[in-house]
Design a protein around this motif. Structure first.
Motif, PDB file in Angstrom:
ATOM      1  N   GLY A 209      -5.182   7.991   5.574  1.00 32.94           N
ATOM      2  CA  GLY A 209      -4.304   8.999   6.163  1.00 32.94           C
ATOM      3  C   GLY A 209      -3.116   9.295   5.261  1.00 32.94           C
ATOM      4  N   THR A 210      -2.587   8.263   4.611  1.00 34.49           N
ATOM      5  CA  THR A 210      -1.435   8.474   3.728  1.00 34.49           C
ATOM      6  C   THR A 210      -1.812   9.421   2.598  1.00 34.49           C
ATOM      7  OG1 THR A 210      -0.772   6.202   4.244  1.00 34.49           O
ATOM      8  CG2 THR A 210       0.396   7.291   2.468  1.00 34.49           C
ATOM      9  N   THR A 211      -3.006   9.215   2.027  1.00 33.08           N
ATOM     10  CA  THR A 211      -3.445  10.083   0.932  1.00 33.08           C
ATOM     11  C   THR A 211      -3.477  11.534   1.404  1.00 33.08           C
ATOM     12  OG1 THR A 211      -4.807   8.295   0.055  1.00 33.08           O
ATOM     13  CG2 THR A 211      -5.343  10.519  -0.695  1.00 33.08           C
TER      14      THR A 211
ATOM     15  N   VAL B 240       4.441  -1.083  13.000  1.00 34.26           N
ATOM     16  CA  VAL B 240       3.349  -0.297  13.592  1.00 34.26           C
ATOM     17  C   VAL B 240       1.960  -0.774  13.166  1.00 34.26           C
ATOM     18  CG1 VAL B 240       3.473   1.548  11.837  1.00 34.26           C
ATOM     19  CG2 VAL B 240       2.585   2.056  14.127  1.00 34.26           C
ATOM     20  N   ASP B 241       1.816  -1.211  11.917  1.00 37.04           N
ATOM     21  CA  ASP B 241       0.492  -1.643  11.456  1.00 37.04           C
ATOM     22  C   ASP B 241       0.178  -3.086  11.854  1.00 37.04           C
ATOM     23  OD1 ASP B 241      -0.054   0.829  10.299  1.00 37.04           O
ATOM     24  OD2 ASP B 241       0.885   0.263   8.404  1.00 37.04           O
ATOM     25  N   GLU B 242       1.184  -3.806  12.358  1.00 38.39           N
ATOM     26  CA  GLU B 242       1.003  -5.227  12.675  1.00 38.39           C
ATOM     27  C   GLU B 242       0.766  -5.480  14.162  1.00 38.39           C
ATOM     28  OE1 GLU B 242       1.972  -4.326   9.332  1.00 38.39           O
ATOM     29  OE2 GLU B 242       4.000  -4.584  10.084  1.00 38.39           O
TER      30      GLU B 242
ATOM     31  N   HIS C  57       0.801   4.068  -3.111  1.00 37.58           N
ATOM     32  CA  HIS C  57       0.480   5.505  -3.021  1.00 37.58           C
ATOM     33  C   HIS C  57       1.585   6.341  -3.678  1.00 37.58           C
ATOM     34  CE1 HIS C  57      -2.907   5.443  -0.209  1.00 37.58           C
ATOM     35  NE2 HIS C  57      -2.244   4.692   0.648  1.00 37.58           N
ATOM     36  N   ARG C  58       2.827   5.975  -3.344  1.00 38.49           N
ATOM     37  CA  ARG C  58       3.958   6.782  -3.809  1.00 38.49           C
ATOM     38  C   ARG C  58       4.192   6.631  -5.302  1.00 38.49           C
ATOM     39  NH1 ARG C  58       3.930   5.704   1.457  1.00 38.49           N
ATOM     40  NH2 ARG C  58       5.090   7.043   2.907  1.00 38.49           N
ATOM     41  N   ALA C  59       3.911   5.438  -5.853  1.00 37.69           N
ATOM     42  CA  ALA C  59       4.076   5.239  -7.299  1.00 37.69           C
ATOM     43  C   ALA C  59       3.086   6.131  -8.050  1.00 37.69           C
ATOM     44  CB  ALA C  59       3.858   3.768  -7.660  1.00 37.69           C
TER      45      ALA C  59
ATOM     46  N   LYS D 279       0.833  -1.207   0.000  1.00 41.31           N
ATOM     47  CA  LYS D 279       0.000   0.000   0.000  1.00 41.31           C
ATOM     48  C   LYS D 279       0.872   1.263   0.000  1.00 41.31           C
ATOM     49  CE  LYS D 279      -2.759   0.601   3.757  1.00 41.31           C
ATOM     50  NZ  LYS D 279      -2.791   1.972   4.273  1.00 41.31           N
ATOM     51  N   SER D 280       1.878   1.296   0.840  1.00 35.48           N
ATOM     52  CA  SER D 280       2.735   2.486   0.921  1.00 35.48           C
ATOM     53  C   SER D 280       3.436   2.757  -0.408  1.00 35.48           C
ATOM     54  CB  SER D 280       3.784   2.308   2.021  1.00 35.48           C
ATOM     55  OG  SER D 280       3.174   2.273   3.292  1.00 35.48           O
ATOM     56  N   VAL D 281       3.949   1.700  -1.020  1.00 28.85           N
ATOM     57  CA  VAL D 281       4.644   1.867  -2.303  1.00 28.85           C
ATOM     58  C   VAL D 281       3.632   2.267  -3.386  1.00 28.85           C
ATOM     59  CG1 VAL D 281       5.947   0.655  -4.109  1.00 28.85           C
ATOM     60  CG2 VAL D 281       6.523   0.289  -1.697  1.00 28.85           C
TER      61      VAL D 281
ATOM     62  N   HIS E 162      -3.724   6.797  17.166  1.00 32.20           N
ATOM     63  CA  HIS E 162      -4.004   7.739  16.072  1.00 32.20           C
ATOM     64  C   HIS E 162      -4.165   7.045  14.732  1.00 32.20           C
ATOM     65  CE1 HIS E 162      -3.073  10.735  19.012  1.00 32.20           C
ATOM     66  NE2 HIS E 162      -1.826  10.306  19.141  1.00 32.20           N
ATOM     67  N   LYS E 163      -4.376   5.753  14.737  1.00 32.30           N
ATOM     68  CA  LYS E 163      -4.528   5.032  13.470  1.00 32.30           C
ATOM     69  C   LYS E 163      -5.997   5.063  13.030  1.00 32.30           C
ATOM     70  CE  LYS E 163      -0.209   4.139  13.020  1.00 32.30           C
ATOM     71  NZ  LYS E 163       0.540   4.849  11.967  1.00 32.30           N
ATOM     72  N   GLU E 164      -6.397   4.176  12.114  1.00 33.21           N
ATOM     73  CA  GLU E 164      -7.749   4.203  11.569  1.00 33.21           C
ATOM     74  C   GLU E 164      -8.800   4.098  12.681  1.00 33.21           C
ATOM     75  OE1 GLU E 164      -5.025   3.120  10.238  1.00 33.21           O
ATOM     76  OE2 GLU E 164      -5.251   2.613   8.094  1.00 33.21           O
TER      77      GLU E 164
ATOM     78  N   PRO F  63       7.111   9.477  15.451  1.00 28.07           N
ATOM     79  CA  PRO F  63       7.554   8.463  14.486  1.00 28.07           C
ATOM     80  C   PRO F  63       6.521   8.289  13.377  1.00 28.07           C
ATOM     81  CG  PRO F  63       6.713   7.402  16.471  1.00 28.07           C
ATOM     82  CD  PRO F  63       6.642   8.879  16.710  1.00 28.07           C
ATOM     83  N   SER F  64       6.561   9.149  12.372  1.00 23.99           N
ATOM     84  CA  SER F  64       5.574   9.052  11.303  1.00 23.99           C
ATOM     85  C   SER F  64       6.210   9.240   9.940  1.00 23.99           C
ATOM     86  CB  SER F  64       4.475  10.109  11.493  1.00 23.99           C
ATOM     87  OG  SER F  64       3.680  10.171  10.319  1.00 23.99           O
ATOM     88  N   ALA F  65       6.136   8.186   9.123  1.00 25.18           N
ATOM     89  CA  ALA F  65       6.638   8.265   7.752  1.00 25.18           C
ATOM     90  C   ALA F  65       5.778   9.209   6.921  1.00 25.18           C
ATOM     91  CB  ALA F  65       6.640   6.878   7.125  1.00 25.18           C
ATOM     92  N   GLN F  66       4.533   9.372   7.343  1.00 28.28           N
ATOM     93  CA  GLN F  66       3.650  10.267   6.581  1.00 28.28           C
ATOM     94  C   GLN F  66       4.067  11.714   6.779  1.00 28.28           C
ATOM     95  OE1 GLN F  66      -0.269   9.070   7.838  1.00 28.28           O
ATOM     96  NE2 GLN F  66      -0.127   7.119   6.766  1.00 28.28           N
ATOM     97  N   VAL F  67       4.439  12.078   8.006  1.00 29.30           N
ATOM     98  CA  VAL F  67       4.925  13.439   8.265  1.00 29.30           C
ATOM     99  C   VAL F  67       6.227  13.661   7.489  1.00 29.30           C
ATOM    100  CG1 VAL F  67       5.769  15.022  10.033  1.00 29.30           C
ATOM    101  CG2 VAL F  67       3.791  13.564  10.514  1.00 29.30           C
TER     102      VAL F  67
HETATM  103  C1  S3P Z   1       2.383   4.819   6.206  1.00 27.03           C
HETATM  104  C2  S3P Z   1       2.928   5.190   7.405  1.00 27.03           C
HETATM  105  C3  S3P Z   1       2.400   4.741   8.703  1.00 27.03           C
HETATM  106  C4  S3P Z   1       1.488   3.530   8.552  1.00 27.03           C
HETATM  107  C5  S3P Z   1       0.524   3.692   7.420  1.00 27.03           C
HETATM  108  C6  S3P Z   1       1.251   3.903   6.112  1.00 27.03           C
HETATM  109  C7  S3P Z   1       2.985   5.358   4.974  1.00 27.03           C
HETATM  110  O1  S3P Z   1       1.662   5.789   9.286  1.00 27.03           O
HETATM  111  O2  S3P Z   1       0.788   3.298   9.752  1.00 27.03           O
HETATM  112  O3  S3P Z   1      -0.298   2.549   7.316  1.00 27.03           O
HETATM  113  O4  S3P Z   1       2.662   4.847   3.883  1.00 27.03           O
HETATM  114  O5  S3P Z   1       3.777   6.296   5.061  1.00 27.03           O
HETATM  115  P1  S3P Z   1       2.371   6.936  10.171  1.00 27.03           P
HETATM  116  O6  S3P Z   1       3.250   7.718   9.295  1.00 27.03           O
HETATM  117  O7  S3P Z   1       1.254   7.793  10.714  1.00 27.03           O
HETATM  118  O8  S3P Z   1       3.080   6.193  11.267  1.00 27.03           O
END
Ligand code: S3P
Length: 415
Positions: A95-97, A301-303, A27-29, A23-25, A328-330, A165-169
């Motif tokens: 949230g990623t979107t 984190v998602d597991e 969105h970014r693609a 899913k993460s890859v 703060h997840k879904e 710790p957020s890859a989205q930020v």
């Molecule tokens: C994601 C980052 C994570 C993860 C989410 C996907 C991403 O969220 O929980 O399912 O694709 O960057 P956070 O950045 O809020 O930790």
């Protein structure tokens, strides 16, 4: 799948499963493909609702995607090629979107509003807005949450150390950095997933983004995790998950499962589009309890809900620390996981930011409230297969957020 789904124990799982693309890859693609010059050919894209939300938002800003026989061609519009959308952008449950788009929208020549479903509407957005404002962005949140309005501005680069710790930020700041004058650097003391950095490099960054390339999105390790867990828990099982994304920052679940004595192994098969890919094999066997320190949470984190289910089958007390982000997840996954385990007869409680689980549970089955959260639904479907049932899920259809064919693939594997 109907709103109410009751699941029970099943016989051994066997064979191999190709889970949908990460899913993460995905969105970014779509996002970076749309901002590049050229046409990115993407195979294996997740068919889940979250990635579809990113696609829909980009289409509303003039991006175009051609689809045929499992191949999605992302027609690049260039860094300055997006147009003002006709109306607010619907990010659905994703949230990623929303967060990645906040970064991209910060540097556009137009304004846009982002909104989401009831779950996303309760999630924090100031953590993204704050660093973007330091870059010069004009962002208004609604008391810190969606809807969010972003008015594009001239941006300047920053050096920013992640406070959460957020890859989205991190990704939002890096994406805004594409539009900023000067360099943007993000320091990530937590080691969150680095797919934005890798996709940028794949497309030629630093330097103009060029997308005349082909990409096959590897299987999502967060989806593969459910099958690995099911194989370990259900007697007689042996499953291979093929072509899984084995990025170091995403292996935390498999590593923890192995530490619990779980018979899981993975073999790196190669690197594709800057990401490591390989197979994961899981075999039934007993489990020991787990002690998980906070610094390992970003890697899984998602597991965590699924890991907590595994802990309830282990003999002894497990303690998973540093789970503040789960709130703060879904959904509030810390509370939801503890409540669901308790509802089924397991001993589990949230202790501040930690989750404490004592196994082996004396399961009696019951009703699990999923709060429409895909990962809770799938984690407790696995618990049901492994004998915690009969388990009634308040909502099984929400699995489609990340994995529309989850129940079908489970059935095909023997469940
Ligand atoms: C994601 C980052 C994570 C993860 C989410 C996907 C991403 O969220 O929980 O399912 O694709 O960057 P956070 O950045 O809020 O930790």
């Amino acid at each position: 799948m109907s709103a109410k789904t009751v699941l029970g124990a099943r016989g051994p799982l066997s064979g191999s499963v190709q889970v949908p693309g990460d899913k993460s890859v995905g969105h970014r693609a779509l996002l970076l493909g749309a901002l590049a010059e050229g046409t990115l050919s993407v195979r294996g894209l997740s068919g889940g609702q979250d990635v579809a939300s990113t696609r829909r938002c980009l289409e509303a800003m003039g991006a175009s995607f051609q689809e045929s026989a499992g191949l999605v061609s992302v027609v690049g519009r260039g860094l300055r090629g997006l147009k003002a959308p006709a109306g607010p952008l619907d990010c659905g449950n994703s949230g990623t979107t929303m967060r990645l788009l906040m970064g991209v929208l910060s540097g556009q020549a137009f304004a846009a509003e982002l909104f989401g479903d009831s779950s996303l509407s309760g999630r924090p957005m100031e953590r993204v807005a704050a660093p973007l404002r330091l870059m010069g962005a004009d962002i208004a949140t609604t008391a810190g949450k969606p809807p969010v309005t972003v008015r594009g501005r001239a941006l300047k680069g920053i050096r920013y150390k992640l406070p959460v710790p957020s890859a989205q930020v991190k990704s939002a700041v890096l994406l805004a950095g594409l539009y900023a004058e000067g360099e943007t650097q993000v320091e990530d003391p937590f080691g969150t997933r680095d797919h934005t950095e890798r996709m940028l490099a794949f497309l030629g960054h630093p330097g103009p983004l060029r997308s005349d390339k082909a990409l096959t999105v590897p299987g999502d390790p967060s989806s593969a995790a459910f099958f690995a867990a099911a194989a370990v828990l259900v007697p007689g099982s042996r499953l291979t998950l093929t072509r899984v994304l084995l990025n170091e920052g995403r292996l935390g679940f498999f590593t923890a499962l192995k530490e619990m004595g779980g018979r899981v192994s993975w073999e790196r098969g190669g690197v594709h589009a800057r990401e490591t890919v390989g197979d994961v094999t899981a075999v039934h066997g007993p489990l020991k309890p787990l002690r998980l320190a906070a610094d390992r949470v970003p890697g899984l984190v998602d597991e965590v809900p699924l890991l907590a289910v595994l802990c309830a089958f282990a003999d002894g007390e497990s303690r998973l620390e540093g789970l503040a982000e789960l709130r703060h997840k879904e959904s509030d996954r810390l509370a939801g996981t503890a409540a669901a385990l308790t509802a089924l007869g397991a001993e589990a409680r949230a202790d501040g930011e930690a989750l404490v689980v004592r196994g082996p549970a004396r399961w009696h089955g019951g009703r699990v409230e999923t709060f429409g959260d895909h990962r809770l639904a799938m984690a407790f479907a696995v618990a049901a297969l492994a004998g915690a049932g009969p388990v009634e899920l308040s909502d099984a259809a929400c699995a489609a957020v990340s994995y529309p064919s989850f129940f079908k693939d489970l059935t095909a594997a023997g469940a």
